[in-house]
Scaffold this motif. Structure first.
Motif, PDB file in Angstrom:
ATOM      1  N   GLY A  32       2.471  12.583  -8.840  1.00  0.00           N
ATOM      2  CA  GLY A  32       2.058  12.280  -8.064  1.00  0.00           C
ATOM      3  C   GLY A  32       1.701  10.981  -7.397  1.00  0.00           C
ATOM      4  N   CYS A  33       1.154   9.995  -8.306  1.00  0.00           N
ATOM      5  CA  CYS A  33       0.492   9.066  -8.271  1.00  0.00           C
ATOM      6  C   CYS A  33       0.888   7.709  -8.593  1.00  0.00           C
ATOM      7  N   LEU A  34       2.480   7.682  -7.300  1.00  0.00           N
ATOM      8  CA  LEU A  34       3.163   6.662  -6.978  1.00  0.00           C
ATOM      9  C   LEU A  34       2.184   5.131  -7.174  1.00  0.00           C
ATOM     10  N   ILE A  35       1.329   4.904  -6.292  1.00  0.00           N
ATOM     11  CA  ILE A  35       0.286   3.978  -6.307  1.00  0.00           C
ATOM     12  C   ILE A  35       0.066   3.213  -7.278  1.00  0.00           C
ATOM     13  N   ASP A  36      -0.372   4.247  -7.751  1.00  0.00           N
ATOM     14  CA  ASP A  36      -1.247   3.771  -9.720  1.00  0.00           C
ATOM     15  C   ASP A  36       0.412   3.354 -10.526  1.00  0.00           C
ATOM     16  N   ALA A  37       1.464   4.155 -10.103  1.00  0.00           N
ATOM     17  CA  ALA A  37       2.723   3.825 -10.852  1.00  0.00           C
ATOM     18  C   ALA A  37       2.885   1.954 -10.659  1.00  0.00           C
ATOM     19  N   GLU A  38       2.822   2.395  -9.332  1.00  0.00           N
ATOM     20  CA  GLU A  38       3.273   0.685  -8.912  1.00  0.00           C
ATOM     21  C   GLU A  38       2.662  -0.556  -9.217  1.00  0.00           C
ATOM     22  N   ARG A  39       0.909  -0.019  -9.071  1.00  0.00           N
ATOM     23  CA  ARG A  39       0.243  -1.105  -9.706  1.00  0.00           C
ATOM     24  C   ARG A  39       0.601  -1.249 -11.093  1.00  0.00           C
ATOM     25  N   VAL A  40       1.183  -0.063 -12.169  1.00  0.00           N
ATOM     26  CA  VAL A  40       0.926  -0.784 -13.417  1.00  0.00           C
ATOM     27  C   VAL A  40       2.097  -1.264 -13.718  1.00  0.00           C
ATOM     28  N   PHE A  41       2.788  -1.341 -12.924  1.00  0.00           N
ATOM     29  CA  PHE A  41       4.878  -2.080 -12.894  1.00  0.00           C
ATOM     30  C   PHE A  41       3.813  -2.940 -12.776  1.00  0.00           C
ATOM     31  N   GLY A  42       3.498  -3.450 -11.563  1.00  0.00           N
ATOM     32  CA  GLY A  42       3.045  -4.496 -10.573  1.00  0.00           C
ATOM     33  C   GLY A  42       2.389  -5.850 -11.716  1.00  0.00           C
ATOM     34  N   ARG A  43       1.605  -5.581 -12.760  1.00  0.00           N
ATOM     35  CA  ARG A  43       0.657  -6.225 -13.147  1.00  0.00           C
ATOM     36  C   ARG A  43       1.235  -6.343 -14.534  1.00  0.00           C
ATOM     37  N   MET A  44       2.472  -5.988 -15.048  1.00  0.00           N
ATOM     38  CA  MET A  44       3.482  -5.869 -16.461  1.00  0.00           C
ATOM     39  C   MET A  44       3.375  -7.823 -16.345  1.00  0.00           C
ATOM     40  N   LYS A  45       3.006  -8.307 -16.962  1.00  0.00           N
ATOM     41  CA  LYS A  45       3.316  -8.913 -17.775  1.00  0.00           C
ATOM     42  C   LYS A  45       4.899  -9.345 -18.071  1.00  0.00           C
ATOM     43  N   TRP A  46       5.184  -8.833 -19.274  1.00  0.00           N
ATOM     44  CA  TRP A  46       6.401  -8.546 -19.529  1.00  0.00           C
ATOM     45  C   TRP A  46       7.263  -7.257 -19.681  1.00  0.00           C
ATOM     46  N   LYS A  47       8.240  -7.683 -18.900  1.00  0.00           N
ATOM     47  CA  LYS A  47       9.235  -6.193 -18.163  1.00  0.00           C
ATOM     48  C   LYS A  47      10.727  -5.846 -19.026  1.00  0.00           C
TER      49      LYS A  47
END
Length: 558
Positions: free
Chosen positions: A227-242
């Protein structure tokens, strides 16, 4: 020393030199012989592995037995072949006879036991590993063994208990270790552990490298599921490689949180989609009660064939949408497609979805045909057909099938939910109560809240409102809004005003903004001829322009 004496050979070396030539020639011949032996061993080891991959385990064993020279690599190769073929007992016997073992030997054996569910044996083997062979791969294999056998707490506990010992030996967890731990945290629903492991990951791993993509994907998934969608988005946004999995994971996060707009933004922006991308979106539409849009998305996917080919999960999702919204004609077309590509009747998930679809559409004949054609029925198959008969008013037939399922051991907790629902719709109170009273004693199934609610409904429909109220009050866990709503509906149906007031009050406390409790209690007053009390409840609702949503039904053209 004279020249003559110096040139004379002496002892064994002297005789060898005299027969074979200079010492350097002997060394060359010995080296060539050693290289030939090594090349033969390598070649035979490769053949053993190749036979194992092709499924010819007996030939691999024959080759291994004929090897004139066996090294540790050959032993490990043969061990892997036995494990991968599912011959775990043979693997254990072979492992015990190995003259030498290394970390790979132990890791392979733990992995094999984990796949077979032999967790305790795997742990005993893990604890017996000599300190020189206790590396990150064996450690991770044991954590994986717990994780894949539904023991997430033990997986996390193993890591926390042994981290100090491994750290002293300069053994650090790798990205695979953390991915397994994060998956276990998701199963445990422990946000505290996720945050702790996130900190360790940041300290130990270099998140700037490509090899850490799937750890970050696991972090996104863990945060989203908790339920921590903001944390999920933060990790996803900081990923250098996807990679593709990163986009699929984030899209899945949005669909699980019913944020279809954001999910579609990702989906539409993806240049490369795999079948998982499509399945995530179709499943998200279904979860968000937008199942009517699933066929259109499926048709868009079908136009991309063969670049993107629907799989069994795709067909199961589409059939679930057809079942939910009674889209019979489209469901029949999907049935035909699944037959043409040999998914039906051999794929159990597709076949079970077809059983449910035909049941929801009221087509008992087709439902039974699909069920009978299943070559291997599982518990879900039995539960689906029992539920199908029950919800279509054929309670006796449902109970006949339920007896067969129970006698053959093909049952679980959901089987009893299907039984109680069938009895409720068919008015079979005595039969339903008999099953309820025997489910723990005879079948070893502990009644849960859903079971109690079903029996409350069974009693309430039959006019036994007091008994339903007594059962609800005797439950070993608190009643939820569904339980009180079920009881209130029974009171409304049979005009039980006194119990209805209590149920309405409980429901108002749990759902303050809902008008269901007022409407049901007003209906109970009407049935007892007390229109004044009914108007007293309904007038404020009308004045505040609060109205009940219109019901809707699906009309199927046969």
């Amino acid at each position: 020393m004279s020249k003559e004496h110096a040139a004379s050979p002496s002892g064994v070396m002297g005789s060898m030199v005299s027969r074979s030539g200079r010492p350097c020639d002997i060394a060359r011949r010995l080296l060539r012989r050693s290289n030939a032996t090594w090349s033969l061993t390598v070649s035979q080891t490769k053949s053993i592995t190749a036979h194992g991959k092709s499924g010819d385990v007996d030939k691999a064993l024959e080759l291994f037995d004929q090897m004139p020279h066996r090294n540790l690599v050959a032993y490990n190769a043969m061990l892997s072949v036995l494990i991968d073929s599912g011959r775990l007992d043979s693997s254990l016997q072979f492992f015990s006879r190995m003259p030498l073992k290394n970390s790979r030997s132990y890791t392979s054996m733990i992995t094999g036991m984990g796949r077979s569910g032999r967790v305790r044996e795997a742990r005993r083997l893990f604890d017996s590993i000599p300190s020189r062979h206790r590396n990150v791969f064996a450690w991770t294999a044991m954590i994986c063994c717990y994780a894949q056998n539904d023991e997430p707490l033990r997986a996390v506990k193993l890591f926390t208990d042994s981290y100090g010992d491994f750290s002293q030996s300069k053994v650090a967890p790798n990205s695979h270790t953390f991915s397994l731990l994060l998956k276990s945290c998701g199963s445990l629903k422990s946000l505290v552990y996720v945050r702790q492991f996130h900190c360790m990951i940041a300290k130990i791993l270099d998140l700037e490298t490509k090899c850490c993509i799937f750890v970050q994907n696991a972090l996104v998934d863990a945060y989203a599921k908790l339920g921590c969608l903001i944390d999920a988005e933060r990790v996803f946004g900081r990923m250098k490689w996807k990679d593709l999995a990163s986009w699929n994971t984030m899209m899945d996060c949005y669909t699980h949180n019913l944020l279809l707009h954001q999910a579609f933004e990702i989906f539409n922006s993806m240049k490369d989609k795999d079948i998982l991308s499509w399945n995530i979106m179709m499943s998200g539409l279904l979860e968000s009660r937008r199942g009517l849009e699933v066929p259109n998305l499926f048709l868009s996917l079908s136009r991309l064939y063969p670049e993107s080919k629907p799989n069994s999960s795709t067909y199961s999702i589409v059939l679930s949408a057809c079942a939910t919204h009674a889209m019979l004609e489209f469901g029949r077309q999907i049935h035909s497609c699944s037959y043409k590509i040999s998914l039906y009747p051999y794929n159990i998930f597709v076949s079970n979805a077809l059983v449910t679809m035909y049941a929801n559409c009221g087509l008992m004949k087709e439902m039974v045909e699909v069920f009978d054609e299943l070559p291997n029925k599982d518990v879900v198959s039995w539960n689906s057909v029992i539920q199908g008969f029950g919800q279509n008013g054929e309670a006796r037939e449902a109970l006949n099938l339920a007896k067969k399922a129970l006698d053959s051991g093909m049952f679980n907790a959901n089987t009893f939910t299907a039984i109680f629902t069938s009895c409720s719709h068919g008015g079979l109170v005595i039969e339903g109560l008999d099953y309820f009273n025997s489910m723990r004693r005879k079948y070893g199934i502990e009644p849960n809240l859903d079971h109690y609610v079903c029996v409350v409904d069974l009693l309430g429909r039959a006019g036994m409102v007091k008994e339903a109220n007594d059962l609800l009050g005797s439950m070993p866990f608190p009643a939820n809004s569904v339980a009180w709503s079920t009881l209130l509906n029974a009171c409304s149906l049979h005009g039980s005003v006194d119990i209805g007031r209590v149920a309405a009050r409980k429901l108002q406390m749990m759902e303050p903004g809902s008008v269901k409790s007022y409407l049901a209690l007003a209906s109970a007053y009407n049935r007892t001829g007390n229109e004044g009390a009914s108007s007293k409840l309904l007038d404020p609702i009308v004045e505040n322009h609060t109205v009940k949503e219109h019901g809707s039904s699906w009309v199927i053209k046969m």
